[in-house]
Design an enzyme around this catalytic site. Structure first.
Site, short mmCIF file in Angstrom:
data_model
loop_
_atom_site.label_atom_id
_atom_site.label_comp_id
_atom_site.label_asym_id
_atom_site.label_seq_id
_atom_site.Cartn_x
_atom_site.Cartn_y
_atom_site.Cartn_z
N ASP A 13 0.82 -1.22 0.00
CA ASP A 13 0.00 0.00 0.00
C ASP A 13 0.85 1.27 0.00
O ASP A 13 0.42 2.31 0.48
CB ASP A 13 -0.95 0.03 1.21
CG ASP A 13 -1.85 -1.18 1.28
OD1 ASP A 13 -2.47 -1.50 0.25
OD2 ASP A 13 -1.94 -1.81 2.35
N LYS A 16 2.40 1.98 -5.24
CA LYS A 16 3.06 1.41 -6.42
C LYS A 16 2.32 1.74 -7.71
O LYS A 16 2.93 1.91 -8.76
CB LYS A 16 3.18 -0.12 -6.26
CG LYS A 16 4.10 -0.55 -5.13
CD LYS A 16 4.18 -2.05 -5.01
CE LYS A 16 2.89 -2.67 -4.53
NZ LYS A 16 2.55 -2.30 -3.14
N GLY A 40 -3.93 -4.35 -4.38
CA GLY A 40 -4.71 -3.29 -4.98
C GLY A 40 -3.87 -2.07 -5.26
O GLY A 40 -3.00 -1.71 -4.46
N HIS A 41 -4.10 -1.45 -6.39
CA HIS A 41 -3.44 -0.20 -6.75
C HIS A 41 -4.52 0.85 -7.01
O HIS A 41 -5.50 0.57 -7.68
CB HIS A 41 -2.60 -0.34 -8.02
CG HIS A 41 -1.51 -1.36 -7.94
ND1 HIS A 41 -0.69 -1.48 -6.86
CD2 HIS A 41 -1.11 -2.31 -8.82
CE1 HIS A 41 0.18 -2.45 -7.08
NE2 HIS A 41 -0.06 -2.97 -8.26
N GLN A 223 1.59 -6.23 -2.99
CA GLN A 223 1.93 -6.22 -1.57
C GLN A 223 3.28 -5.51 -1.33
O GLN A 223 3.55 -4.51 -1.96
CB GLN A 223 1.94 -7.64 -0.99
CG GLN A 223 0.57 -8.29 -0.93
CD GLN A 223 0.26 -9.11 -2.15
OE1 GLN A 223 1.14 -9.60 -2.85
NE2 GLN A 223 -1.01 -9.28 -2.44
#
Length: 427
Positions: A13, A16, A40-41, A223
């Site tokens: 988080d 990225k 998640g991005h 991650q």
């Protein structure tokens, strides 16, 4: 031209997606090499915000080819839903490539994930419940289902039967759950065969040919370093290798072809899920970081645990990944603090420790040793160069760089696509 790895240098988080998107205009291929839809991005383009889970961030750049490598585990329903959502918003997803060797998450994997977490009770790991761990376990146990299996029904039936043989025993006898019918699973999976077929490719061949031809290939980890199954805070980790070495195995590219490794580093520290977190704040400062930073998981929807910057962790990330550069994100969130604590070492049983302890027990008992740096109150969101930053913000960045052991080559000063200071080129 370079092949680059871009990964999280903390617990994930870190931002990225923004870093990958920033490079997207210069990159020919963006590759997800591990993880699944537990990552998640969030990418902000103009006034549009995109939450990506399985898809590489490069899918938002029309000139870029997005690739899902063999090291990723794919929930086909989630993938197709994500593609459909982007198509509805006018994003062209036709260039996506998916490795035929990538493993598929089935409904029995998510079932096993959820019932196991419930069974563990207070000892639970804090998984997302999306079947990631059980899918990787099947991969290692050699009873996994791969994308290519969708195109040979007889093999698919055999593999599903083999995978469910043992799982049904556990479901029925240990968890008191109804056994899963193999035939229904096969039917579920075959529905996806034709929908995925246009994307399936020998991605290892494509990527090696691209690098040999001088194309720019960016490998994007999900991650973060401290969630790596081998190098993270085990057992409170993910089930794959987000570290730089995972890019080689998860995409089928040799280590001699990787030219730079970029670590994404948040200006403070967060993590989602259970596990030790030495600088965690359970006070109003922690609440302020969470509120100002919008610290809620893209995939999980859970509030992130927040704490001050931990230089011990960033040094560790530099070491295990061979980092050549850092991208420091969310510096703007720290605006307004009179003094900003930075963890420079740990105290463990009365000893000062400046490197991450290999013992999980020691890490669990680590207490942060802080140095205090002067803060700033000026709005930095419009800064375009390093010199535009207030002196105290500049000094904070320089201190983090010195403590972490690699140059900070870019700084995020806001959530927008253009709110970034580029100090050194990544290419």
């Amino acid at each position: 031209m370079p092949a680059l790895v871009l990964l999280g240098a903390q617990w994930g988080d870190e931002g990225k997606g923004k870093a990958t998107d920033l490079l997207g205009g210069s990159v020919d291929y963006v590759v997800r090499y591990q993880g699944g839809n537990n990552a998640g991005h969030t990418v902000v383009v103009g006034d549009q915000k995109y939450a990506l889970h399985l898809l590489p961030s490069g899918i938002l750049s029309p000139e870029c080819t997005p690739v899902i490598g063999n090291g990723v585990v794919i929930d086909p329903a989630v993938l197709l839903s994500e593609l459909s959502g982007l198509n509805d918003r006018g994003v062209d997803t036709s260039k996506l490539l998916i490795s035929g060797n990538a493993h598929l998450i089935t409904s029995y994997h998510t079932t096993m994930d959820k019932v196991t977490e419930r069974f563990l009770g207070s000892r639970k790991i804090g998984t997302t419940g999306r079947g990631i761990g059980p899918t990787y376990a099947d991969k290692i146990n050699r009873v996994g289902i791969r994308v290519q299996d969708l195109y040979d029904e007889s093999i698919l039936i055999q593999k599903v039967d083999a995978a469910l043989d043992f799982k049904n025993q556990i479901l029925a006898k240990l968890y008191n759950r109804r056994a899963i019918e193999a035939g229904k699973i096969v039917e579920e999976l075959l529905v996806y065969a034709d929908k995925l077929r246009p994307y399936v490719s020998d991605t290892t061949l494509v990527l090696n040919d691209a690098i040999d031809a001088g194309k720019v290939v960016l490998f994007e980890g999900g991650q973060g370093t401290l969630l790596d199954v081998d190098h993270g805070t085990y057992p409170f980790v993910t089930s794959s290798n987000p570290t730089a070495g995972g890019a080689c195995t998860g995409a089928g590219v040799g280590p001699t072809k990787i030219s730079r490794v970029i670590g994404i580093l948040k200006a403070y520290t967060t993590r989602v899920g259970a596990g030790p977190f030495p600088t965690e704040l359970l006070d109003e400062d922690g609440e302020a970081l969470r509120r100002i930073g919008g610290e809620r998981g893209v995939t999980t929807g859970r509030d992130r645990r927040c704490g001050w910057f931990d230089a011990v962790i960033s040094r560790y990330a530099t070491r295990v990944n061979g980092l050549t550069d850092f991208f420091l994100t969310k510096l703007d969130v720290l605006t307004g603090w009179e003094r900003i604590p930075v963890c420079v070492a740990y105290e463990i049983d009365g000893r000062r420790v400046e490197e991450l302890p290999y013992s999980q027990s020691d890490f669990h008992h680590a207490k942060p040793v802080y140095e205090y740096l002067p803060g700033w109150s000026e709005d930095i969101s419009r800064a375009k160069t390093f010199d535009d930053l207030p002196k105290n913000a500049q000094d904070y960045v320089k201190a983090l760089e010195e403590m972490s052991g690699a140059p900070i080559s870019a700084i995020g000063v806001g959530p927008g696509r253009t709110e970034t200071i580029q100090i050194n080129s990544f290419l």
